[in-house]
Design an enzyme around this catalytic site. Structure first.
Site, PDB file in Angstrom:
ATOM      1  N   ASP A   9       0.882  -1.157   0.000  1.00  0.00           N
ATOM      2  CA  ASP A   9       0.000   0.000   0.000  1.00  0.00           C
ATOM      3  C   ASP A   9       0.935   1.225   0.000  1.00  0.00           C
ATOM      4  OD1 ASP A   9      -2.315   1.659   0.470  1.00  0.00           O
ATOM      5  OD2 ASP A   9      -1.671   1.767   2.558  1.00  0.00           O
ATOM      6  N   LEU A  10       0.395   2.369  -0.382  1.00  0.00           N
ATOM      7  CA  LEU A  10       1.254   3.565  -0.471  1.00  0.00           C
ATOM      8  C   LEU A  10       1.123   4.456   0.778  1.00  0.00           C
ATOM      9  CD1 LEU A  10       3.105   5.444  -2.177  1.00  0.00           C
ATOM     10  CD2 LEU A  10       1.032   6.339  -3.249  1.00  0.00           C
ATOM     11  N   ASP A  11      -0.064   5.071   0.925  1.00  0.00           N
ATOM     12  CA  ASP A  11      -0.287   6.016   2.022  1.00  0.00           C
ATOM     13  C   ASP A  11      -0.206   5.320   3.379  1.00  0.00           C
ATOM     14  OD1 ASP A  11      -1.001   8.414   0.460  1.00  0.00           O
ATOM     15  OD2 ASP A  11      -2.705   7.218  -0.193  1.00  0.00           O
ATOM     16  N   THR A  17       1.681   9.896   4.271  1.00  0.00           N
ATOM     17  CA  THR A  17       0.663  10.831   3.776  1.00  0.00           C
ATOM     18  C   THR A  17      -0.666  10.660   4.497  1.00  0.00           C
ATOM     19  OG1 THR A  17       0.421   9.206   2.058  1.00  0.00           O
ATOM     20  CG2 THR A  17       1.480  11.269   1.439  1.00  0.00           C
ATOM     21  N   LYS A  45      -9.051   5.294   6.147  1.00  0.00           N
ATOM     22  CA  LYS A  45      -7.768   4.822   5.624  1.00  0.00           C
ATOM     23  C   LYS A  45      -7.989   3.700   4.616  1.00  0.00           C
ATOM     24  CE  LYS A  45      -4.673   6.106   9.377  1.00  0.00           C
ATOM     25  NZ  LYS A  45      -3.802   5.599  10.450  1.00  0.00           N
ATOM     26  N   SER A 114      -2.794   0.615  -4.178  1.00  0.00           N
ATOM     27  CA  SER A 114      -3.312   1.756  -3.412  1.00  0.00           C
ATOM     28  C   SER A 114      -4.635   2.248  -3.973  1.00  0.00           C
ATOM     29  CB  SER A 114      -2.295   2.904  -3.467  1.00  0.00           C
ATOM     30  OG  SER A 114      -2.886   4.120  -3.036  1.00  0.00           O
ATOM     31  N   ALA A 115      -5.482   2.784  -3.091  1.00  0.00           N
ATOM     32  CA  ALA A 115      -6.763   3.352  -3.534  1.00  0.00           C
ATOM     33  C   ALA A 115      -6.583   4.757  -4.104  1.00  0.00           C
ATOM     34  CB  ALA A 115      -7.728   3.411  -2.357  1.00  0.00           C
ATOM     35  N   LYS A 145     -11.154  -0.620  -1.305  1.00  0.00           N
ATOM     36  CA  LYS A 145     -10.917  -1.531  -0.181  1.00  0.00           C
ATOM     37  C   LYS A 145     -12.055  -1.271   0.814  1.00  0.00           C
ATOM     38  CE  LYS A 145      -5.935  -0.858  -0.786  1.00  0.00           C
ATOM     39  NZ  LYS A 145      -4.720  -0.208  -0.251  1.00  0.00           N
ATOM     40  N   GLU A 169       0.051  -3.377   4.647  1.00  0.00           N
ATOM     41  CA  GLU A 169      -1.093  -2.464   4.756  1.00  0.00           C
ATOM     42  C   GLU A 169      -1.173  -1.774   6.114  1.00  0.00           C
ATOM     43  OE1 GLU A 169      -3.972  -1.390   1.938  1.00  0.00           O
ATOM     44  OE2 GLU A 169      -3.782  -0.851   4.041  1.00  0.00           O
ATOM     45  N   ASP A 170      -1.549  -0.492   6.095  1.00  0.00           N
ATOM     46  CA  ASP A 170      -1.719   0.223   7.376  1.00  0.00           C
ATOM     47  C   ASP A 170      -3.186   0.445   7.732  1.00  0.00           C
ATOM     48  OD1 ASP A 170      -2.164   2.200   5.338  1.00  0.00           O
ATOM     49  OD2 ASP A 170      -2.007   3.715   6.917  1.00  0.00           O
TER      50      ASP A 170
HETATM   51  C1  G6P Z   1      -5.498   5.922   0.236  1.00  0.00           C
HETATM   52  C2  G6P Z   1      -5.676   6.581   1.573  1.00  0.00           C
HETATM   53  C3  G6P Z   1      -7.092   7.093   1.757  1.00  0.00           C
HETATM   54  C4  G6P Z   1      -7.490   7.939   0.555  1.00  0.00           C
HETATM   55  C5  G6P Z   1      -7.404   7.114  -0.697  1.00  0.00           C
HETATM   56  C6  G6P Z   1      -7.765   7.912  -1.941  1.00  0.00           C
HETATM   57  O1  G6P Z   1      -6.007   4.653   0.278  1.00  0.00           O
HETATM   58  O2  G6P Z   1      -5.391   5.696   2.626  1.00  0.00           O
HETATM   59  O3  G6P Z   1      -7.148   7.837   2.939  1.00  0.00           O
HETATM   60  O4  G6P Z   1      -8.818   8.429   0.723  1.00  0.00           O
HETATM   61  O5  G6P Z   1      -6.082   6.636  -0.853  1.00  0.00           O
HETATM   62  O6  G6P Z   1      -6.796   8.870  -2.135  1.00  0.00           O
HETATM   63  P1  G6P Z   1      -6.836  10.031  -3.219  1.00  0.00           P
HETATM   64  O7  G6P Z   1      -5.397  10.498  -3.251  1.00  0.00           O
HETATM   65  O8  G6P Z   1      -7.276   9.442  -4.502  1.00  0.00           O
HETATM   66  O9  G6P Z   1      -7.781  11.068  -2.705  1.00  0.00           O
HETATM   67 MG    MG Z   2      -2.670   3.152   3.594  1.00  0.00          MG
END
Ligand code: G6P
Ligand code: MG
Length: 225
Positions: A9-11, A17, A45, A114-115, A145, A169-170
């Site tokens: 996962d990224l964030d 972030t 998240k 990542s989402a 997710k 994943e966090d």
């Molecule tokens: C990640 C974060 C979420 C965020 C989602 C969409 O999964 O954990 O908190 O809402 O991405 O991010 P975006 O950058 O497309 O708004």
């Molecule tokens: Mg995350």
């Protein structure tokens, strides 16, 4: 070893972030007069932008039109982009590059799951776009997710059997998604939040190949190899 690919996962895993997402949503909820706490933020998240907004507006209990919602999401993203605009490779979280290098050295493929629709921008800022053999993100999937789509998509892009993927994943929604995909899941953060993960660590700096092998064994995968 059992694992053939690791999906990150990224964030909140590769880069911190998650706090900027929180700050940007907090700004919106303050404007709307909605009480929004870090506990409630946990539910957002890993969840897509529009799905996050729906959760937030539910807290406020008021009905909003589609165009109002689009405007709110755009505003949140504008603030979020301001927060991340100064990020550089120095913001890559400790242990990330070391772990990825060790995995690659051992022929394990690396993917991002990542989402976020801001994934390409962030990877560019962090100068790690080339690090991944595949990138599945909010621009390439429809379901957020805890649906497993993003991880299944990453496994498909890599050509690796889903059961042979391990996810980092966090988010609790992300852990659920990884488990639904039938993948090994390593949680990053708090055990009380990520209780269903197969293992929980504080950050990628706590992980290495040997720990992954030990985890595979404890889950009984070694017998299948
Ligand atoms: C990640 C974060 C979420 C965020 C989602 C969409 O999964 O954990 O908190 O809402 O991405 O991010 P975006 O950058 O497309 O708004
Ligand atoms: Mg995350």
């Amino acid at each position: 070893m059992w694992t053939k690919a690791c999906i990150f996962d990224l964030d909140g895993v590769i880069v911190d972030t998650a706090r900027y997402h929180y700050l940007a949503w907090k700004r919106l909820t303050d404007d709307l007069g909605i009480i929004f706490t870090p506990e409630e933020n946990e539910r957002l998240k890993g969840v897509s932008r529009m799905a996050s907004l729906e959760i937030i507006l539910e807290l406020g209990g008021k009905i909003h039109s589609v165009s109002e919602k689009k405007e709110m999401a755009a505003l949140k993203n504008k603030w979020y982009l301001e927060y991340i605009s100064t990020m550089t490779p120095k913001d890559i979280l400790p242990g990330t590059l070391e772990l990825v290098n060790e995995l690659k050295f051992n022929k394990i493929k690396i993917a991002l799951g990542s989402a976020s629709r801001n994934t390409p921008l962030l990877l560019e800022r962090l100068e790690i776009a080339d690090m991944f053999d595949a990138v599945a993100d909010g621009n390439s999937v429809n379901k957020t997710k805890p649906d497993p789509e993003v991880f299944l998509k990453a496994a498909g892009m890599l050509g690796v059997e889903k059961a042979r993927c391990a996810v980092f994943e966090d988010a609790s929604a992300g852990v659920e998604a990884a488990l639904k995909a039938g993948m090994i899941c390593i949680g990053i953060g708090d055990r009380s939040v990520l209780k269903d993960a197969h293992m929980v660590i504080a950050g990628l700096y706590e992980m290495d190949l040997n720990k992954l092998v030990v985890l595979e064994k404890s889950l009984g995968y070694e017998k299948l190899v």
